[in-house]
Scaffold this active site. Sequence first.
Site, mmCIF file in Angstrom:
data_model
loop_
_atom_site.group_PDB
_atom_site.id
_atom_site.type_symbol
_atom_site.label_atom_id
_atom_site.label_comp_id
_atom_site.label_asym_id
_atom_site.label_seq_id
_atom_site.Cartn_x
_atom_site.Cartn_y
_atom_site.Cartn_z
ATOM 1 N N GLY A 1 0.836 -1.200 0.000
ATOM 2 C CA GLY A 1 0.000 0.000 0.000
ATOM 3 C C GLY A 1 0.866 1.243 0.000
ATOM 4 O O GLY A 1 2.037 1.188 0.396
ATOM 5 N N CYS A 13 4.868 -6.604 2.135
ATOM 6 C CA CYS A 13 5.289 -5.198 2.236
ATOM 7 C C CYS A 13 4.451 -4.474 3.294
ATOM 8 O O CYS A 13 4.630 -4.692 4.481
ATOM 9 C CB CYS A 13 5.214 -4.545 0.856
ATOM 10 S SG CYS A 13 6.041 -2.956 0.781
ATOM 11 N N TYR A 14 3.498 -3.649 2.865
ATOM 12 C CA TYR A 14 2.601 -2.979 3.807
ATOM 13 C C TYR A 14 1.890 -4.024 4.678
ATOM 14 O O TYR A 14 1.751 -3.865 5.894
ATOM 15 C CB TYR A 14 1.586 -2.191 2.973
ATOM 16 C CG TYR A 14 0.625 -1.323 3.714
ATOM 17 C CD1 TYR A 14 0.911 0.017 3.943
ATOM 18 C CD2 TYR A 14 -0.609 -1.816 4.144
ATOM 19 C CE1 TYR A 14 0.008 0.838 4.595
ATOM 20 C CE2 TYR A 14 -1.522 -1.001 4.798
ATOM 21 C CZ TYR A 14 -1.207 0.323 5.017
ATOM 22 O OH TYR A 14 -2.101 1.134 5.660
ATOM 23 N N HIS A 34 8.486 -8.148 -2.480
ATOM 24 C CA HIS A 34 7.318 -8.487 -3.310
ATOM 25 C C HIS A 34 7.526 -9.812 -4.048
ATOM 26 O O HIS A 34 8.156 -9.836 -5.105
ATOM 27 C CB HIS A 34 7.055 -7.363 -4.313
ATOM 28 C CG HIS A 34 6.547 -6.120 -3.668
ATOM 29 N ND1 HIS A 34 5.222 -5.920 -3.372
ATOM 30 C CD2 HIS A 34 7.200 -5.020 -3.209
ATOM 31 C CE1 HIS A 34 5.065 -4.760 -2.771
ATOM 32 N NE2 HIS A 34 6.261 -4.191 -2.658
ATOM 33 N N GLU A 40 5.382 -11.317 -5.690
ATOM 34 C CA GLU A 40 4.480 -11.368 -6.847
ATOM 35 C C GLU A 40 5.071 -10.757 -8.107
ATOM 36 O O GLU A 40 4.499 -10.880 -9.174
ATOM 37 C CB GLU A 40 3.146 -10.674 -6.496
ATOM 38 C CG GLU A 40 3.204 -9.156 -6.319
ATOM 39 C CD GLU A 40 3.640 -8.694 -4.926
ATOM 40 O OE1 GLU A 40 4.362 -9.442 -4.247
ATOM 41 O OE2 GLU A 40 3.281 -7.576 -4.528
ATOM 42 N N SER A 73 -4.510 3.025 -32.003
ATOM 43 C CA SER A 73 -3.267 3.801 -31.975
ATOM 44 C C SER A 73 -2.185 3.131 -32.804
ATOM 45 O O SER A 73 -1.202 3.746 -33.166
ATOM 46 C CB SER A 73 -2.775 3.902 -30.535
ATOM 47 O OG SER A 73 -2.449 2.596 -30.076
ATOM 48 N N GLY A 74 -2.377 1.843 -33.060
ATOM 49 C CA GLY A 74 -1.315 1.090 -33.731
ATOM 50 C C GLY A 74 -0.593 0.192 -32.750
ATOM 51 O O GLY A 74 0.172 -0.683 -33.130
ATOM 52 N N GLY A 75 -0.866 0.409 -31.464
ATOM 53 C CA GLY A 75 -0.240 -0.416 -30.434
ATOM 54 C C GLY A 75 -0.927 -1.770 -30.315
ATOM 55 O O GLY A 75 -2.004 -1.995 -30.893
ATOM 56 N N VAL A 76 -0.298 -2.644 -29.543
ATOM 57 C CA VAL A 76 -0.780 -4.016 -29.414
ATOM 58 C C VAL A 76 -2.190 -4.051 -28.803
ATOM 59 O O VAL A 76 -3.072 -4.769 -29.283
ATOM 60 C CB VAL A 76 0.168 -4.825 -28.489
ATOM 61 C CG1 VAL A 76 -0.262 -6.268 -28.395
ATOM 62 C CG2 VAL A 76 1.596 -4.722 -28.974
ATOM 63 N N ASP A 77 -2.396 -3.245 -27.749
ATOM 64 C CA ASP A 77 -3.653 -3.348 -27.010
ATOM 65 C C ASP A 77 -4.856 -2.988 -27.885
ATOM 66 O O ASP A 77 -5.852 -3.710 -27.921
ATOM 67 C CB ASP A 77 -3.624 -2.438 -25.767
ATOM 68 C CG ASP A 77 -2.406 -2.712 -24.895
ATOM 69 O OD1 ASP A 77 -1.864 -3.824 -24.993
ATOM 70 O OD2 ASP A 77 -2.006 -1.817 -24.136
ATOM 71 N N SER A 78 -4.766 -1.850 -28.606
ATOM 72 C CA SER A 78 -5.931 -1.461 -29.393
ATOM 73 C C SER A 78 -6.119 -2.406 -30.580
ATOM 74 O O SER A 78 -7.250 -2.663 -31.008
ATOM 75 C CB SER A 78 -5.829 -0.004 -29.848
ATOM 76 O OG SER A 78 -4.653 0.233 -30.565
ATOM 77 N N LYS A 122 0.160 -7.101 -20.189
ATOM 78 C CA LYS A 122 0.636 -7.010 -21.575
ATOM 79 C C LYS A 122 0.945 -8.380 -22.176
ATOM 80 O O LYS A 122 0.550 -8.672 -23.309
ATOM 81 C CB LYS A 122 1.875 -6.109 -21.590
ATOM 82 C CG LYS A 122 2.410 -5.755 -22.939
ATOM 83 C CD LYS A 122 1.466 -4.886 -23.745
ATOM 84 C CE LYS A 122 1.749 -3.420 -23.577
ATOM 85 N NZ LYS A 122 0.790 -2.551 -24.245
#
Length: 608
Positions: free
Chosen positions: A56, A83-84, A170, A172, A230-235, A379
């Site tokens: 946190g 951590c927290y 961490h 994770e 946008s041309g990026g992977v996600d879109s 990603k």
Amino acid sequence: MRQAIASIAVVDFGGQYTHLICRGIRRAGYRADVRSVGELAAGALAECAGMVLSGGPDSVLAFDLSAIAGRIRGFPRPVLGICYGHQLLARIFGGLVVTACAREYGLTTITAGTDAVLFRGLPPVQRVWMSHGDHVETVPHGFTVTASTDTVPVAAMESAEGLIYSVQFHPEVVHTEHGAAMLGNFIRACLDAAPAGMEELSWSADAVRDEILGAIRTQAGERPLLLLVSGGVDSLVCLGLCIEAVGSGRVHAVHIDTGFMRANESREVAEHLVELGYHNLHVVDASDRYFSSLKGVINPEEKRSIIGRLFVEVLRDAVEALGVGPDWMLVQGTIYPDRIETGGTERADRIKTHHNRVSQIQALIDQGRVIEPLADLYKHEVRHLGVLLGLPPHLVQRQPFPGPGLAVRVVCSDTAIPLSGFDREQASLSGLIGPDLDGLVLPVRSVGVQGDARTYCHPAMVWYRDRRSRPDWQVLKAVAARIVNALSTVNRVVWSARPAGHVSLGVCMLDRRRIDLLQEVDAAARDAAAGERGIWQMPVVALPLFDHEGNQAFVLRPVSSRDAMTADVFAMDPAVFEALRARLQAIEGVGPILYDLTTKPPGTIEWE
Ligand code: XMP
């Protein structure tokens, strides 16, 4: 037959990696869900098979324990504090938590007791990822220390009856060498303590794809879908999913050329879509509008919110031109790290305003008009989905590029001052970097993420006294970590091949000339580093620093990462770096080439 019982609850105290804990447990094949502190306080987690208390952004010393302490003390199954969460457990059970004089961000080494539950089967000395200010000084009565580092006496602890474990670092994140195995050990403890075991959660990309397609169909109903590509992977993956879900006739893709794209990128986006058999792309050149709206803007968050607002305005105009009608749904390629870093969960700090989360988009979300099929994915999972959709590897493997584009890769300044004597921490800096190096705190600022909170502080620049140009990355990275851990006003460190006497702060604003130069430098840098396998992303950032001839300084930020939540500095072959530097400095107007030595945390990948 195994009886299904409730999953492992990951209680979200606002940590940047809360979701990664959940993902890590799911990847191991077991159920996990992110749950709120409110649910914990209300007793809603009593049936869970185990509980993880996340990191946190705040100090646990300021947290009122009264609402949750009893719930945790009375919980009959395993608890893992991270951590927290580690510090919280120490306080709840009567240990001592102090604000550390030596903070730690990034890589560190622990020495662990391998008979401890979490470290079973693991080597005693291992590399882990830390990000904290406070630490546990003394363990509670009935607990033992199970790991420590040079600076943290209680890097991990365990209760005598063996149900409570906690770690300052961490497990994770991907950079913690044996983190997955530690989570595996915790899961095994939960299985041992569970009355009838846990039902396996089948989490596979195929299943996720079908779930996502179903969700898109349900949310869309009969409405047309609008997408900003946008041309990026996600879109692109989003577009592929939408076409598969509802057919290309109902999917309208719009590409906005903001003027802040990489060189030739807008043209390439259109070509890629044609290559994929999609001919319905609507390209809008809105660059004049973007440049004029950003004129004189220096603050990165202001840049981000203006750019995000313009996306919505330009899109609305484009929709009218397309004749889609008023009742459309917007589909966004927001992925999980975008949500979390923009303060998207109850207690998380806002690290940056993602362009998909500005207030105008939030208003559409509140009206139920936004679909985000990738919102729970990272990603690498999105890339995997792209492969399943049959997208070509060169598109699926592209380096990420932020929606606000090069606008957040030009650090702006409206003043010019000489560098020397800028910062009062200069003296402490000299004491931290050893005899071989010299250094200076720079009068610019960049964003960082430290102890799960946003910082907006100064970078320090270091260089070899003997003008040697071959960098020893290991040494430089260690120096960088030391500086950031010790100086609270420094969150990033860069290396310069030459001494700093040659640069000074100058005026640098967002205009076409500046972007043209950055596009040229960025394209040349990407081309020159193309053979360097292992670079996950390499932002190139223009700084408002200039040499005596008025040539501008640029910083390379090559990182290795898996999910953008943590990143390590990519150690470029010094010969490749040297050739790259020479190539960039041959471009007119290009001066010093700096190299970012900062892991994430404490520095975010992008500077703004
Ligand atoms: P940071 O800088 O927060 O970035 O470490 C993590 C990843 O996210 C990308 N990024 C963005 N992507 N819109 C995007 O589509 C944004 O506003 C944005 N800001 C950062 C960044 O390039 C990195 O890969």
